[in-house]
Enzyme design. Structure first.
Site, mmCIF file in Angstrom:
data_model
loop_
_atom_site.group_PDB
_atom_site.id
_atom_site.type_symbol
_atom_site.label_atom_id
_atom_site.label_comp_id
_atom_site.label_asym_id
_atom_site.label_seq_id
_atom_site.Cartn_x
_atom_site.Cartn_y
_atom_site.Cartn_z
ATOM 1 N N ALA A 145 38.413 49.288 44.763
ATOM 2 C CA ALA A 145 37.759 47.749 44.114
ATOM 3 C C ALA A 145 36.378 47.455 45.449
ATOM 4 O O ALA A 145 36.223 48.266 46.285
ATOM 5 C CB ALA A 145 38.197 46.926 44.641
ATOM 6 N N GLY A 192 41.305 51.352 43.156
ATOM 7 C CA GLY A 192 41.128 50.294 41.794
ATOM 8 C C GLY A 192 40.907 51.690 41.012
ATOM 9 O O GLY A 192 40.482 51.866 39.866
ATOM 10 N N GLU A 241 43.959 53.125 39.920
ATOM 11 C CA GLU A 241 43.971 52.600 38.846
ATOM 12 C C GLU A 241 43.172 52.534 38.021
ATOM 13 O O GLU A 241 44.302 52.807 36.259
ATOM 14 C CB GLU A 241 44.347 51.202 39.156
ATOM 15 C CG GLU A 241 45.308 51.099 40.251
ATOM 16 C CD GLU A 241 45.319 49.133 41.036
ATOM 17 O OE1 GLU A 241 44.063 48.992 41.724
ATOM 18 O OE2 GLU A 241 46.848 48.849 40.989
ATOM 19 N N GLU A 282 45.628 50.070 49.442
ATOM 20 C CA GLU A 282 45.623 48.842 49.507
ATOM 21 C C GLU A 282 46.079 48.564 50.417
ATOM 22 O O GLU A 282 45.957 47.557 51.650
ATOM 23 C CB GLU A 282 45.737 48.073 48.305
ATOM 24 C CG GLU A 282 45.234 48.328 47.033
ATOM 25 C CD GLU A 282 44.643 49.294 46.501
ATOM 26 O OE1 GLU A 282 45.692 51.042 46.583
ATOM 27 O OE2 GLU A 282 44.260 49.284 44.676
#
Ligand code: NAD
Length: 696
Positions: free
Chosen positions: A63, A104, A107, A127
């Site tokens: 992210a 991310g 993901e 994370e």
């Protein structure tokens, strides 16, 4: 189509390429066109399958953390919305992964039906290292492909796995034998030909059912993964999220994941961990060392002294792939040093953290000598001999004669004046302090001590070298003890009075471990050896009431089986010693000190507040460039708890006004200079300022 997302068509396969340098982070400006491109591919009947690939050196590496805490983070389309959209497609979707698919990025890839990876690719959900958990379905989807036990291990540790492991554990479906995008397109085409239905990851429950049938095995994996969380909340939340994936429906587990994410991201620990993440990058920015300053090439390294530090430093360089020549005063000292190095590698092999081949490769990088002439071709020479100016003078005088022009001459001194050491050579511009921490092959911190005359390209070089040997470098200025040890001195200044006034060593140590330090100051004294401080005090004509008395009885700490504590033979576990308690009481009586109950809060105020105060002085003097540099030093070199973000970050949370008030109180009560608030600290407190709000 946008600057960040392009779509190409190859037969019936749409190839969506993301291009958001440097690491294709999932910023809002990327998510928007990506969402539109996926919708367009979904609605275009000519498109039979979809490949998501990335331009540049890597797949999506996460992210965009600069969006954290801002409205952009969840601005529509959010990452969870993107993932949900991908999972509604009936046409096969394939992620083409090169470089790293992290956070991310993974993901997003897990929301595709399939994943094809380059053989050098790595995938993971790191994370937890930022004090959060994967918040876009990672904890719910990874267990469905890799199995909950593997998933909990990966998510709680945050460590990525390589392509081969990702393939064997089911995270990726194929490793590309040819060019990645072409391989992913061919894979998609095969899936189109095979026909549907293509099962989205959310509907794959096989591996979960195995865990539901044997919850004990899963709980054992959770226990192992969370064995060392040292007061951090995120690893436990990660484990709980994977447990939810096993026990709840996909949608319920996903909703719980989001709740846990929101809780963590707004908490102090995550703020602290993100602060440290940026602090580490910030520390690389050094005044006068711009991008235009070219580093000197470093191919060969020389180390002088094969004692505790020299041996560890030599190992750090050999581990980083550098050939290392170790010089000692004589053959016996070399034998001793190399025996320790061999033993350390043997322990790693025994523990399974190093292969016998790697051990052999590392050992093959060492040469040994007693002749300075053998250092003539070294590009970087680090001295780790006794901490005495006369010995340093002798060593640097000799180095000046043999080292080639442009070689960097470094000292590992803990306290001595680097400018004076530089003056022993005809080339002070090439001299720098490289202050490693013990054990030097393990500890991450490297204080780079910039002398008055140290050349900018010397700093650029050692900053680069530090990263090659996996150290976290921080550039500091010259003063007694630099940043870390100077603050350690302030932290320890009032320890003996605390003991004499009524605290016990175990109470004080417990306050520190309760705070999150791996050990308290007295356990640390015993580990390092009480005799070291004793010798230094004697040399400086100083005394310490308790520590000197212990040393006079031959109690040097762990190495003699007793010091501040007792140690059973072979054990490193400190046990309170009634003799020490008696000694403290006797000394208090002799000094006319009336003992009283000391609160844990008082211990914090008389140790950690002066430490913050010293940090403020260090900033005033320009010894550290910014508060976050101090935080990096303390977290990486002295075990300051990560979840508290380092002493200066913690001070802001604690409240500078409170700290100054209490320092004033203890200054008035004890008269000790260590409690006198630094002018800058007082100013910040009075104006409602904070260290983190200071301009870098
Ligand atoms: P040590 O006593 O374990 O090792 C010093 C080594 O230097 C010995 O093996 C000795 O034989 C060798 N030596 C002494 N004089 C020499 C000479 N003239 N030529 C070649 N070799 C010589 O000491 P150490 O703990 O490794 O400390 C070394 C330096 O590192 C000191 O400056 C110390 O302040 C600093 N330091 C120590 C620590 C620590 O935790 N021990 C941490 C950071 C920095």
């Amino acid at each position: 189509m946008s600057d960040y997302v392009t779509v190409a068509h190859d037969g019936g396969i749409a190839i969506i390429t993301l291009d958001n340098p440097p690491v294709n982070a999932l910023s809002h400006h990327l998510r928007q066109p990506l969402f539109a491109a996926i919708e367009a591919a979904r609605d275009d009947d000519a498109v039979q399958g979809l490949v998501i690939a990335c331009a540049g050196r890597t797949f999506v590496s996460g992210a965009d953390i600069s969006e954290f805490g801002t409205d952009r983070a969840m601005a529509s389309p959010s990452l969870p919305q993107l993932c949900a959209l991908l999972e509604t497609l009936r046409k096969p979707t394939v992620a083409a992964i090169h470089g790293t698919a992290l956070g991310g990025g993974l993901e997003l890839a897990l929301s595709c039906h399939y994943r094809v990876a380059d053989k050098g690719a790595r995938v993971g959900l790191p994370e937890v290292k930022l004090g959060i958990l994967p918040g876009a379905g990672g904890t719910v989807r990874l267990p469905r492909v890799a199995g909950p036990e593997k998933a909990v291990k990966m998510i709680v540790s945050g460590s990525p796995v390589g392509a081969a492991e990702a393939l064997s554990s089911g995270i990726v479906d194929e490793i590309a034998e040819s060019e990645l995008t072409a391989a992913a397109v061919a894979f998609a085409r095969r899936k189109v030909a095979e026909g549907g239905p293509h099962l989205p990851v959310r509907e794959r429950n096989g591996k979960l059912e195995a865990a539901r049938a044997d919850p004990a095995a899963f709980e054992a994996a959770v226990k192992q993964a969370t064995a060392k969380t040292r007061g951090l909340e995120a690893p436990l939340a990660c484990a709980q999220a994977v447990r939810n994936a096993v026990e709840l429906s996909f949608d319920d587990a996903l909703a719980r994941e989001r709740e846990l994410f929101v809780q963590l991201v707004s908490g102090v620990q995550s703020r602290a961990q993100r602060h440290l993440f940026f602090a580490e990058r910030e520390a690389a920015k050094v005044a006068g060392v711009g991008k235009d300053v070219a580093a000197r090439p470093v191919k060969k390294v020389g180390i002088i002294g094969a004692g505790t530090m020299g041996g560890g430093i030599a190992m750090a360089f050999a581990n980083g792939g550098f050939p290392v020549t170790v010089l000692e005063a004589n053959e016996e000292a070399l034998d001793r040093g190399f025996a320790t190095i061999e033993k350390n590698y043997a322990i790693s092999v025994e523990r399974g953290s190093l292969s016998p081949e790697d051990k052999a490769a590392r050992l093959s990088r060492f040469s040994r000598t007693t002749d300075y002439a053998d250092l003539a071709d070294a590009d970087l020479i680090i001295e780790a001999v006794f901490e005495e100016m006369s010995v340093k003078k002798d060593v640097f005088g000799k180095l000046d004669k043999v080292a080639k022009a442009g070689a960097i001459l470094a000292t590992n001194t803990s306290y001595l004046d680097v400018n004076e050491i530089a003056s022993f050579t005809s080339r002070p511009q090439d001299v720098v302090g490289l202050h490693f921490f013990s054990p030097a092959n393990v500890m991450k911190l490297l204080e780079i001590v910039r002398g008055d005359k140290t050349a900018p390209d010397v700093l650029a070089t050692v900053l680069g070298v530090a990263r090659k040997i996996a150290k976290v470098p921080v550039v500091v200025g010259v003063c007694h003890g630099f940043v870390g040890n100077r603050m350690l001195g302030a932290r320890g200044d009032d320890l003996e009075p605390l003991l004499l006034e009524g605290a016990s060593p175990e109470q004080i140590d417990k306050v520190f471990t309760g705070f999150g330090f791996p050990m308290g100051p007295f356990a640390m004294w015993d580990l390092a050896g009480l005799d070291i401080g004793w010798r230094t005090r004697k040399a400086l004509g100083k005394t310490a009431v308790i520590a000197d008395a212990l040393c006079e009885e031959g109690r040097f700490g762990q190495k003699t089986g007793k010091g501040m504590y007792l140690y059973e033979s072979g054990s490193r576990t400190p046990r309170p010693d009634p003799q020490v308690a008696r000694l403290i009481e006797d000394k208090a009586r002799e000094l006319g000190i009336e003992r009283r109950a000391i609160s844990d809060q008082e211990i914090v105020e008389r140790t950690l507040y002066p430490m913050v105060n010293e940090g403020a002085r260090i900033l005033e003097e320009g010894i550290a460039a910014r508060p976050s540099d101090i935080d990096i030093v303390w977290v990486n070199g002295y075990g300051f708890p990560v979840g508290k973000g380092g002493p200066m970050f913690w001070a802001d949370i604690e409240g500078l006004k409170t700290i100054v008030e209490r320092l004033d109180h203890w200054r008035a009560k004890t008269g000790k200079a260590v409690f006198e608030p630094a002018a800058s600290l007082r100013r910040l407190a009075e104006t409602g300022g904070s260290f983190s709000a200071r301009p870098a």
